[in-house]
Design an enzyme around this catalytic site. Structure first.
Site, PDB file in Angstrom:
ATOM      1  N   GLY A   5       0.823  -1.199   0.000  1.00 33.41           N
ATOM      2  CA  GLY A   5       0.000   0.000   0.000  1.00 33.41           C
ATOM      3  C   GLY A   5       0.854   1.244   0.000  1.00 33.41           C
ATOM      4  O   GLY A   5       2.048   1.205   0.305  1.00 33.41           O
ATOM      5  N   THR A   6       0.240   2.352  -0.330  1.00 30.28           N
ATOM      6  CA  THR A   6       0.959   3.603  -0.465  1.00 30.28           C
ATOM      7  C   THR A   6       1.377   4.172   0.891  1.00 30.28           C
ATOM      8  O   THR A   6       1.027   3.617   1.949  1.00 30.28           O
ATOM      9  CB  THR A   6       0.104   4.628  -1.241  1.00 30.28           C
ATOM     10  N   GLY A   8       1.455   5.888   4.264  1.00 29.05           N
ATOM     11  CA  GLY A   8       0.401   6.237   5.202  1.00 29.05           C
ATOM     12  C   GLY A   8      -0.824   5.348   5.176  1.00 29.05           C
ATOM     13  O   GLY A   8      -1.814   5.613   5.863  1.00 29.05           O
ATOM     14  N   GLY A  10      -1.028   2.324   6.314  1.00 31.81           N
ATOM     15  CA  GLY A  10      -1.106   1.511   7.527  1.00 31.81           C
ATOM     16  C   GLY A  10      -0.383   0.180   7.452  1.00 31.81           C
ATOM     17  O   GLY A  10      -0.693  -0.747   8.205  1.00 31.81           O
ATOM     18  N   LYS A  11       0.611   0.067   6.566  1.00 28.29           N
ATOM     19  CA  LYS A  11       1.315  -1.213   6.377  1.00 28.29           C
ATOM     20  C   LYS A  11       2.028  -1.675   7.646  1.00 28.29           C
ATOM     21  O   LYS A  11       1.905  -2.830   8.045  1.00 28.29           O
ATOM     22  CB  LYS A  11       2.339  -1.081   5.234  1.00 28.29           C
ATOM     23  N   GLN A  52      17.447   2.340  -8.851  1.00 31.82           N
ATOM     24  CA  GLN A  52      16.382   1.342  -8.853  1.00 31.82           C
ATOM     25  C   GLN A  52      16.946  -0.082  -8.837  1.00 31.82           C
ATOM     26  O   GLN A  52      16.365  -0.976  -8.221  1.00 31.82           O
ATOM     27  CB  GLN A  52      15.472   1.535 -10.067  1.00 31.82           C
ATOM     28  N   ASP A  78       6.408  -6.565   4.818  1.00 28.32           N
ATOM     29  CA  ASP A  78       5.894  -5.193   4.761  1.00 28.32           C
ATOM     30  C   ASP A  78       6.530  -4.521   3.537  1.00 28.32           C
ATOM     31  O   ASP A  78       7.685  -4.119   3.572  1.00 28.32           O
ATOM     32  CB  ASP A  78       6.292  -4.482   6.060  1.00 28.32           C
ATOM     33  N   ARG A  79       5.765  -4.430   2.476  1.00 25.69           N
ATOM     34  CA  ARG A  79       6.156  -3.932   1.143  1.00 25.69           C
ATOM     35  C   ARG A  79       6.889  -5.025   0.365  1.00 25.69           C
ATOM     36  O   ARG A  79       7.710  -5.743   0.903  1.00 25.69           O
ATOM     37  CB  ARG A  79       6.977  -2.654   1.194  1.00 25.69           C
ATOM     38  N   GLU A 145       8.946  13.013   4.840  1.00 20.51           N
ATOM     39  CA  GLU A 145       7.617  12.787   4.284  1.00 20.51           C
ATOM     40  C   GLU A 145       6.824  14.080   4.165  1.00 20.51           C
ATOM     41  O   GLU A 145       6.024  14.249   3.241  1.00 20.51           O
ATOM     42  CB  GLU A 145       6.841  11.787   5.155  1.00 20.51           C
TER      43      GLU A 145
END
Length: 201
Positions: A5-6, A8, A10-11, A52, A78-79, A145
Site C-alpha cells: 500500500g501507499t 500512510g 497503515g502497512k 532502482q 511489509d512492502r 515525508e
C-alpha cells in the site's frame, strides 16, 4: 502473506498486528542505505537506473530470505518487490526520468526475478484517501515525508490502484483504511480480524 500500500496506508501497523495476532515472523524493508541516492537527487536521469537496481537487488535478497523462512512457519512482508517495479520505477518512467531503454532493461530483469520467486499466499492491499495519507504523514512528523508534494502522492495512489487491479499472482484482500483505526478502535480491529480470518480460511 504480503502487505502492500501507499505511504500512510497503515502497512507497518497492520504488519505488527499480524505478528501479534497470528504469530507471523515479520520481514521489513531493508534498511541498507542506497549509495546512489545522493547522486540520484543531484542528477535523476543519470542515476535513476542504478538507484532502482540497488533497491531491486536488496528486495530480491529479502524475498529469498523470506522464502527460506516460510518453510519454518508463517511469515509476513511489509512492502514487496513488486512495488519497486510496478509503482516506483514505473513512476520514474512516466515522469521521463527513467527513459524507455533503461526502463526496458529494468523490467526484463525484474520480471525474471519476479518469476523465480514464490509469490505470497495472500496479498493484503491497503488503500486510503489522499486526505488520510496527508493526515497520517502530519501525525507521524517525519520531516522527509512532510516535504512530499501532493502531485507525487496522487501519482502513487493511481499507480497502486492500477497495480492492485491487475495483480494476479495470488489472492488479494482489499482493505480501505481511510476510516479504519485498528490501532485504537476495537470495532475496527474486530472488523479487520474478521476480514483476515475469512481470507485465511
Amino acid at each position: 502473506m504480503a502487505v502492500a500500500g501507499t505511504i500512510g496506508a497503515g502497512k507497518t501497523s497492520l504488519t505488527a498486528w499480524l505478528v501479534k495476532r497470528y504469530g507471523f515472523r515479520p520481514f521489513y524493508e531493508p534498511n541498507d542505505e542506497n549509495p546512489y541516492l545522493a547522486d540520484f537527487y543531484a542528477d535523476m536521469k543519470a542515476y535513476a537506473l542504478r538507484s532502482q537496481l540497488f533497491f531491486l537487488a536488496h528486495r530480491t535478497k529479502l524475498h529469498q530470505e523470506l522464502d527460506r523462512a516460510a518453510s519454518h512457519g508463517p511469515v509476513v512482508i511489509d512492502r514487496t518487490i513488486y512495488e519497486d517495479a510496478e509503482i516506483f520505477a514505473k513512476n520514474l518512467h512516466r515522469q521521463k526520468i527513467l527513459d524507455d531503454r533503461d526502463f526496458g532493461v529494468y523490467r526484463t530483469l525484474y520480471e525474471s526475478l519476479r518469476d523465480s520467486l514464490r509469490p505470497p499466499d495472500l496479498l493484503v492491499a491497503l488503500t486510503c484517501s489522499l486526505k488520510a495519507t496527508k493526515r497520517r504523514i502530519a501525525t507521524r512528523g517525519r520531516a522527509m515525508e512532510a516535504e512530499i508534494p501532493d502531485a507525487y502522492l496522487r501519482r502513487l495512489h493511481k499507480l497502486y490502484e492500477e497495480w492492485f487491479e491487475s495483480y494476479t499472482l495470488s489472492p488479494v484482500v482489499r482493505i480501505d483504511t481511510t476510516e479504519l483505526d485498528y490501532v485504537e478502535n476495537l470495532v475496527d480491529l474486530i472488523e479487520l480480524q474478521n476480514t483476515i480470518d475469512r481470507a485465511l480460511g
